[in-house]
Design a protein around this motif. Structure first.
Motif, PDB file in Angstrom:
ATOM      1  N   ASN A 121       0.823  -1.213   0.000  1.00  0.00           N
ATOM      2  CA  ASN A 121       0.000   0.000   0.000  1.00  0.00           C
ATOM      3  C   ASN A 121       0.858   1.266   0.000  1.00  0.00           C
ATOM      4  O   ASN A 121       0.424   2.322  -0.485  1.00  0.00           O
ATOM      5  CB  ASN A 121      -0.919   0.005   1.221  1.00  0.00           C
ATOM      6  CG  ASN A 121      -1.964  -1.092   1.144  1.00  0.00           C
ATOM      7  OD1 ASN A 121      -2.242  -1.627   0.065  1.00  0.00           O
ATOM      8  ND2 ASN A 121      -2.535  -1.442   2.283  1.00  0.00           N
ATOM      9  N   ASP A 122       2.079   1.155   0.524  1.00  0.00           N
ATOM     10  CA  ASP A 122       2.991   2.296   0.544  1.00  0.00           C
ATOM     11  C   ASP A 122       3.823   2.377  -0.738  1.00  0.00           C
ATOM     12  O   ASP A 122       4.830   3.103  -0.775  1.00  0.00           O
ATOM     13  CB  ASP A 122       3.907   2.191   1.762  1.00  0.00           C
ATOM     14  CG  ASP A 122       4.444   3.558   2.174  1.00  0.00           C
ATOM     15  OD1 ASP A 122       3.784   4.587   1.846  1.00  0.00           O
ATOM     16  OD2 ASP A 122       5.504   3.607   2.813  1.00  0.00           O
ATOM     17  N   ARG A 123       3.424   1.607  -1.769  1.00  0.00           N
ATOM     18  CA  ARG A 123       4.058   1.610  -3.090  1.00  0.00           C
ATOM     19  C   ARG A 123       5.502   1.069  -3.051  1.00  0.00           C
ATOM     20  O   ARG A 123       6.323   1.403  -3.895  1.00  0.00           O
ATOM     21  CB  ARG A 123       4.081   3.024  -3.707  1.00  0.00           C
ATOM     22  CG  ARG A 123       2.724   3.665  -3.875  1.00  0.00           C
ATOM     23  CD  ARG A 123       1.900   2.923  -4.929  1.00  0.00           C
ATOM     24  NE  ARG A 123       0.674   3.636  -5.245  1.00  0.00           N
ATOM     25  CZ  ARG A 123      -0.476   3.496  -4.603  1.00  0.00           C
ATOM     26  NH1 ARG A 123      -0.554   2.662  -3.578  1.00  0.00           N
ATOM     27  NH2 ARG A 123      -1.543   4.173  -4.963  1.00  0.00           N
ATOM     28  N   ARG A 124       5.775   0.234  -2.096  1.00  0.00           N
ATOM     29  CA  ARG A 124       7.074  -0.428  -2.046  1.00  0.00           C
ATOM     30  C   ARG A 124       6.861  -1.909  -2.360  1.00  0.00           C
ATOM     31  O   ARG A 124       6.856  -2.770  -1.468  1.00  0.00           O
ATOM     32  CB  ARG A 124       7.724  -0.228  -0.678  1.00  0.00           C
ATOM     33  CG  ARG A 124       8.108   1.220  -0.376  1.00  0.00           C
ATOM     34  CD  ARG A 124       9.055   1.293   0.813  1.00  0.00           C
ATOM     35  NE  ARG A 124       8.411   0.880   2.045  1.00  0.00           N
ATOM     36  CZ  ARG A 124       7.783   1.726   2.875  1.00  0.00           C
ATOM     37  NH1 ARG A 124       7.693   3.007   2.579  1.00  0.00           N
ATOM     38  NH2 ARG A 124       7.255   1.271   3.987  1.00  0.00           N
ATOM     39  N   PRO A 149      -5.562  -3.151  -4.326  1.00  0.00           N
ATOM     40  CA  PRO A 149      -4.242  -2.563  -4.034  1.00  0.00           C
ATOM     41  C   PRO A 149      -4.098  -1.131  -4.532  1.00  0.00           C
ATOM     42  O   PRO A 149      -3.318  -0.353  -3.966  1.00  0.00           O
ATOM     43  CB  PRO A 149      -3.279  -3.501  -4.767  1.00  0.00           C
ATOM     44  CG  PRO A 149      -4.025  -4.766  -4.987  1.00  0.00           C
ATOM     45  CD  PRO A 149      -5.462  -4.363  -5.145  1.00  0.00           C
ATOM     46  N   LYS A 150      -4.859  -0.774  -5.546  1.00  0.00           N
ATOM     47  CA  LYS A 150      -4.754   0.586  -6.078  1.00  0.00           C
ATOM     48  C   LYS A 150      -5.440   1.605  -5.185  1.00  0.00           C
ATOM     49  O   LYS A 150      -5.137   2.804  -5.264  1.00  0.00           O
ATOM     50  CB  LYS A 150      -5.354   0.641  -7.479  1.00  0.00           C
ATOM     51  CG  LYS A 150      -4.649  -0.265  -8.478  1.00  0.00           C
ATOM     52  CD  LYS A 150      -5.319  -0.189  -9.843  1.00  0.00           C
ATOM     53  CE  LYS A 150      -4.635  -1.111 -10.843  1.00  0.00           C
ATOM     54  NZ  LYS A 150      -5.305  -1.064 -12.174  1.00  0.00           N
ATOM     55  N   ALA A 189       7.696  -5.527  -0.330  1.00  0.00           N
ATOM     56  CA  ALA A 189       6.566  -6.424  -0.040  1.00  0.00           C
ATOM     57  C   ALA A 189       6.844  -7.829  -0.553  1.00  0.00           C
ATOM     58  O   ALA A 189       6.538  -8.832   0.115  1.00  0.00           O
ATOM     59  CB  ALA A 189       5.288  -5.861  -0.649  1.00  0.00           C
ATOM     60  N   LEU A 190       7.429  -7.925  -1.771  1.00  0.00           N
ATOM     61  CA  LEU A 190       7.736  -9.235  -2.336  1.00  0.00           C
ATOM     62  C   LEU A 190       8.778  -9.969  -1.500  1.00  0.00           C
ATOM     63  O   LEU A 190       8.674 -11.194  -1.272  1.00  0.00           O
ATOM     64  CB  LEU A 190       8.226  -9.059  -3.776  1.00  0.00           C
ATOM     65  CG  LEU A 190       8.490 -10.334  -4.576  1.00  0.00           C
ATOM     66  CD1 LEU A 190       7.227 -11.185  -4.658  1.00  0.00           C
ATOM     67  CD2 LEU A 190       8.993  -9.998  -5.979  1.00  0.00           C
ATOM     68  N   GLU A 191       9.766  -9.246  -1.010  1.00  0.00           N
ATOM     69  CA  GLU A 191      10.775  -9.877  -0.158  1.00  0.00           C
ATOM     70  C   GLU A 191      10.162 -10.381   1.145  1.00  0.00           C
ATOM     71  O   GLU A 191      10.495 -11.474   1.625  1.00  0.00           O
ATOM     72  CB  GLU A 191      11.898  -8.876   0.136  1.00  0.00           C
ATOM     73  CG  GLU A 191      12.733  -8.503  -1.074  1.00  0.00           C
ATOM     74  CD  GLU A 191      13.463  -9.697  -1.658  1.00  0.00           C
ATOM     75  OE1 GLU A 191      13.816 -10.614  -0.871  1.00  0.00           O
ATOM     76  OE2 GLU A 191      13.675  -9.724  -2.883  1.00  0.00           O
ATOM     77  N   GLN A 238       0.170 -12.262  -6.924  1.00  0.00           N
ATOM     78  CA  GLN A 238      -0.243 -10.906  -7.298  1.00  0.00           C
ATOM     79  C   GLN A 238       0.960  -9.975  -7.429  1.00  0.00           C
ATOM     80  O   GLN A 238       1.047  -9.169  -8.361  1.00  0.00           O
ATOM     81  CB  GLN A 238      -1.229 -10.366  -6.255  1.00  0.00           C
ATOM     82  CG  GLN A 238      -2.564 -11.075  -6.242  1.00  0.00           C
ATOM     83  CD  GLN A 238      -3.455 -10.609  -5.096  1.00  0.00           C
ATOM     84  OE1 GLN A 238      -3.002  -9.844  -4.238  1.00  0.00           O
ATOM     85  NE2 GLN A 238      -4.703 -11.071  -5.080  1.00  0.00           N
ATOM     86  N   LEU A 239       1.903 -10.089  -6.493  1.00  0.00           N
ATOM     87  CA  LEU A 239       3.075  -9.232  -6.552  1.00  0.00           C
ATOM     88  C   LEU A 239       3.962  -9.564  -7.748  1.00  0.00           C
ATOM     89  O   LEU A 239       4.496  -8.664  -8.405  1.00  0.00           O
ATOM     90  CB  LEU A 239       3.863  -9.357  -5.254  1.00  0.00           C
ATOM     91  CG  LEU A 239       3.200  -8.753  -4.000  1.00  0.00           C
ATOM     92  CD1 LEU A 239       3.994  -9.099  -2.748  1.00  0.00           C
ATOM     93  CD2 LEU A 239       3.062  -7.247  -4.123  1.00  0.00           C
TER      94      LEU A 239
END
Length: 948
Positions: free
Chosen positions: A686-689, A926-927, A693-695, A716-717
């Motif tokens: 949500n913070d555009r990182r 997510p958007k 998030a994937l890690e 999704q990621l």
């Protein structure tokens, strides 16, 4: 001589010719076994006819052309009518007839083919010799197919040709002649329709001769008409009289000269059937009152019968006779007063009292009712109290007539002295007295009526009212009330006036509705433990509180829960119920106080801490106070997942991103649950990182490989991070992630559905179907969801019949699935949806999806009120299903008002739904993270498509 004198000598003589023994007495109608064989021939027909003629049974000679034959002469020998008519048809006879019938059927079947062939040949031969008319013209009909349209148009009409031929034949025959009409015929036709406007000399007299020879008197006709008209006027006057009297009693009758015609038109005309019924009833009732003249109901029924028949004068006369015969029956006198006018009714009731009915309360009340002014009413009731001083009704009526409170109080003082056993009079006197005087009145009442709980409750309410007027503290007032009601219960038990717990609760609810909440709480505290076993107290009290809430008695429910929490202070469920009631019906201050007590008594209850923090944050808007509550909660519940995530959410939604990240990092170290790792990844996304998030997701999958939500987020990621190309690299990466997730979590239906939708987005519908088919073979958790998704795939592909077939197969495995039943309703034709919805309701009960489908069906049929009721019912069935709220909001946006739209929105915000297919897609988009409930409601209601 010996032979002559011997009487039996004829026995030795030869019989005469054609002699038959017994023929003279009619014994010739049968034959015996001895007659069969070489017996001699019987008599001839002429001899038999002659014998019958001698007996008078028929003609003397033989059969003539006009003679009637004997009915049994040509009887069939096999017909048993004459011979065996009196015998019994036994089982052997039935069996024999059945055997012979089977033989006949068998023989008939053997010859059936030959017989049918013979009948067919005979019919063909007959048709060939005598064909039908339509068969004779069959070839001509076939030839009509070659006739052109012009030839059809030139064909003449058959009627014209017939008329022309007839006229031509008449002309050839010379029958075209004319004749002169006589003058008498012309004159008669002229005078046939003429109207005579004058009378002859004979007709000017009283009698008028008619064509049939009878005489009609015009004078008698006029007199009869006048009699009928006067009778109708009298009848209308008796039925519409305002203040006049009956003409049959010798007084004048008042009739409205302008409205008497309207009154005449309102008179009911009895049919012949009704008149016959009235006559029968009149005869029966006449027999009743003559047989037993002292039977009051018989006189009343007879009078009402005449009233129904429209004969008011006779009805008054009948009821007057009843009063003479039944002088001590108050019903007869009251009926007589009802049938008479106001002035005559007063006379009737005076006669009733004079006849000895001085103690009849109904007579006196009716007499007071007939008076027009208040002083006359008071005078009548005071007179009645001289005869009946202990009548509560009369005292109440006299008090109600008083306009001054002081006069009413003086009257009530005399009333309680005359009728000391009336609780209502004591309470009324206490209400009209001052607080000090009311206290003394209630004390006297308690001494007079020690078994009356109403007086004790009234005393408690007086204490509450006095305390409120004096401004005493609520705790002090409640303590006084508790002592008063505890004393009341003890005194009543000693006096033998024992009320059970249900009756006391009803009294508490009544007191609450009358505006005394403190007295209500005192009643509950003093009586809630009556008749309850020790082990059943908590369950019974909670059920009582819930029942009071359903009836709208909130104060009673609060008092029950308050007492229950004093007995069971460590029960989290009871505190949660009390908080819910206070949240809906209380004030923010009372809710905060209750929550503070709840978290103090149950410090390990995470739900109560979260509710407390949420109320501080969203209810009061105090973020700092909410943060302090969560700090206290975390101190009491070290390592709590819910509290840690709530603290992170509080910081995140209030702009403190760094603090939220630190809280989540601490939670991953101290709590280390899959949900904490998932929320941490969601926070980073949500913070555009996305890379961070994937890690986090990959690290979480190493720790918790069987948590299916992590696999879905991983896919999704990857789909979002991998750049799309012509070879579909992003789809391939997401597919590999979901494949790994399916191997680790083969029973997760949501994971299978996400994999299927990924293939569908990639344009591979065949692989999507295969995945869903494979998922249904697994022992998954929610197979009905898989069946529904398979049907949706077919429906999106344009294959509606296959979708319907899949839903039908799914219903065979899951006959109570509301999801499948709701989908099956919309796959049916519009005419069959009502029947399908009825079946769905019978199978699923109160499933919100089915109820919402029924509401949408009413919406399509333009039945807005029914649709609104069913939408409300759907949200009550499952308030957490967000799609139902969205459908209702969409409906109100089209057919509702501003108030209805606002009401639906407010109720949805209070419910805070979290589930629903479309609702979760908008809530977890997510958007658009951190959407509020009202925003999600608008997005989902706009995205829904109305099915026709």
């Amino acid at each position: 001589m010996a032979s002559v004198n011997n009487k039996l000598a004829f026995l030795n003589q030869a019989p005469p010719a054609n002699y038959v023994a017994g023929l003279g007495r009619g014994a010739s109608g049968f034959t015996t076994r001895s007659d069969i064989g070489p017996a001699r021939e019987g008599p001839s027909q002429d001899t038999i006819n002659a014998a019958r003629a001698k007996r008078g049974e028929g003609p003397e000679s033989g059969d003539g052309p006009g003679q009637e034959e004997d009915a049994d002469a040509n009887q069939d020998p096999e017909n048993e009518t004459g011979l065996f008519a009196g015998t019994v048809y036994e089982r052997d006879d039935e069996e024999a007839d059945r055997i012979w019938q089977s033989v006949d059927d068998n023989m008939d079947a053997r010859r059936r083919k030959q017989r049918e062939a013979r009948e067919k040949a005979e019919l063909e031969k007959y048709r060939a010799e005598r064909p039908k008319i339509q068969a004779q013209f069959a070839d001509l009909k076939r030839g009509l197919s070659a006739v052109s349209d012009e030839e059809w148009a030139t064909l003449p009409e058959a009627g014209n040709l017939t008329g022309k031929r007839r006229k031509a034949a008449a002309a050839r025959a010379g029958n075209d002649r004319t004749y002169a009409v006589p003058d008498s015929v012309l004159i008669g036709n002229r005078d046939r329709t003429a109207t005579e406007s004058s009378l002859s000399a004979e007709q000017m007299e009283d009698g008028t001769a008619t064509a049939m020879g009878t005489t009609t008197s015009l004078t008698e006709i006029g007199e009869a008409r006048n009699k009928i008209f006067s009778h109708k006027l009298d009848q209308a006057g008796s039925s519409s009289r305002a203040d006049g009297t009956a003409s049959s009693l010798g007084t004048s009758s008042t009739i409205d000269p302008k409205g008497y015609l309207t009154d005449l038109s309102s008179v009911n005309v009895k049919s012949s059937t009704e008149i016959g019924d009235i006559k029968k009833a009149r005869s029966l009732l006449d027999s009743v009152i003559k047989t037993n003249p002292k039977h009051a109901p018989g006189w009343i029924a007879a009078a009402r019968l005449e009233e129904v028949a429209g004969k008011m004068a006779i009805a008054r006369k009948v009821i007057a006779q009843g009063c003479e015969n039944c002088k001590m029956s108050e019903d007869v006198w009251l009926e007589s007063a009802r049938l008479n006018t106001r002035d005559n009714a007063k006379v009737v009731l005076a006669r009733a009292i004079a006849a000895g009915l001085t103690t009849s309360v109904k007579i006196w009340l009716k007499a007071a009712e007939l008076e027009t002014d208040t002083n006359s009413k008071k005078r009548v009731i005071r007179k009645s109290l001289e005869y009946i001083p202990n009548s509560i009704k009369l005292w109440k009526e006299l008090v109600n007539l008083e306009e001054s409170h002081e006069d009413a109080r003086i009257l009530l003082s005399g009333a309680v002295a005359a009728v000391p056993g009336s609780v209502d009079l004591w309470l009324a006197l206490a209400r009209l007295s001052s607080p000090q005087e009311a206290q003394s009145v209630l004390n006297k009442a308690r001494q007079t009526l020690p078994s009356s709980h109403e007086i004790w409750i009234a005393a408690a309410r007086l204490v509450e009212q006095t305390s409120n007027d004096e401004g005493k503290a609520a705790d002090e007032t409640q303590a006084n009330l508790d002592r008063t009601m505890a004393t009341a219960v003890k005194r009543l038990q000693k006096a033998g006036a024992v009320l059970n717990r249900e009756q006391w609760l009803k009294e508490a609810e009544r007191v609450e509705r009358e505006g005394s909440p403190a007295t209500c709480a005192a009643i509950v505290k003093a009586t809630i433990a009556l008749d309850v076993e020790e082990e059943d107290r908590r369950t019974v009290w909670v059920e009582d509180a819930q029942a009071c809430v359903e009836r709208g008695c909130i104060e009673t429910a609060r008092a029950i829960l308050a007492y229950t929490l004093r007995e069971f202070p460590d029960r989290q469920s009871i505190w949660r119920l009390a908080v819910d009631i206070e949240k809906k019906h209380g004030t923010p201050q009372s809710l905060e106080g209750l929550l503070e007590r709840a978290v103090t008594m149950c410090p390990k209850a995470e739900v109560l801490w979260l509710i407390y923090a949420k109320e501080k944050w969203q209810g009061a808007g105090d973020v700092a106070a909410a943060r302090q509550v969560l700090i206290r909660a975390f101190d009491k519940n070290m390592g709590s997942e819910e509290i840690s995530l709530a603290a992170a959410k509080l910081e995140s939604e209030n702009g403190q991103k760094q603090a939220a990240g630190l809280l989540l990092q601490r939670a991953r170290q101290e709590v280390n649950t899959p949900r904490v790792w998932l929320k941490s990844a969601v926070f980073e996304r949500n913070d555009r990182r996305t890379t961070e998030a994937l890690e986090l997701v990959r690290e979480a999958l190493k720790r918790f490989p069987t948590f299916w939500k992590l696999h879905i987020m991983h896919a999704q990621l990857l789909e979002a991070v991998t750049p799309p190309g012509e070879d579909g690299a992003h789809f391939r990466a997401a597919r590999e992630a979901l494949t790994a997730g399916l191997k680790a979590c083969p029973t997760s239906a949501v994971l299978w559905i996400n994999a299927s939708r990924l293939e569908e987005r990639a344009g591979l519908a065949i692989r999507a179907r295969a995945l869903l088919e494979k998922a249904r073979l697994k022992e998954s958790e929610d197979k009905d969801v898989l069946w529904h998704e398979a049907a949706c795939v077919e429906e999106r592909s344009g294959n509606a019949p296959q979708a319907k077939a899949l839903i039908a197969r799914g219903l065979q495995e899951h006959p109570k699935s509301g999801l499948l039943w709701a989908a099956s309703i919309w796959l049916e034709p519009r005419a069959a949806r009502r029947t399908r919805s009825a079946d769905a309701l019978n199978k699923t009960g109160d499933d919100a999806r089915v109820i919402a489908s029924v509401a949408r069906m009413f919406w399509n049929e333009r039945k807005t009120e029914q649709a609104r009721k069913w939408f409300e019912r759907a949200t009550k069935a499952n308030a957490d299903w967000g799609d139902g709220w969205a459908w209702w909001a969409k409906f109100e946006a089209q057919h509702g008002t501003d108030d209805s739209r606002r009401a639906v929105r407010e109720r949805c915000i209070r419910a805070e739904p979290h589930h629903g297919e479309q609702w979760q897609l908008a809530l977890k988009d997510p958007k658009h993270p951190n959407r509020r409930t009202e925003e999600v409601l608008d997005v989902v209601s706009a995205a829904l498509v109305v099915t026709t």
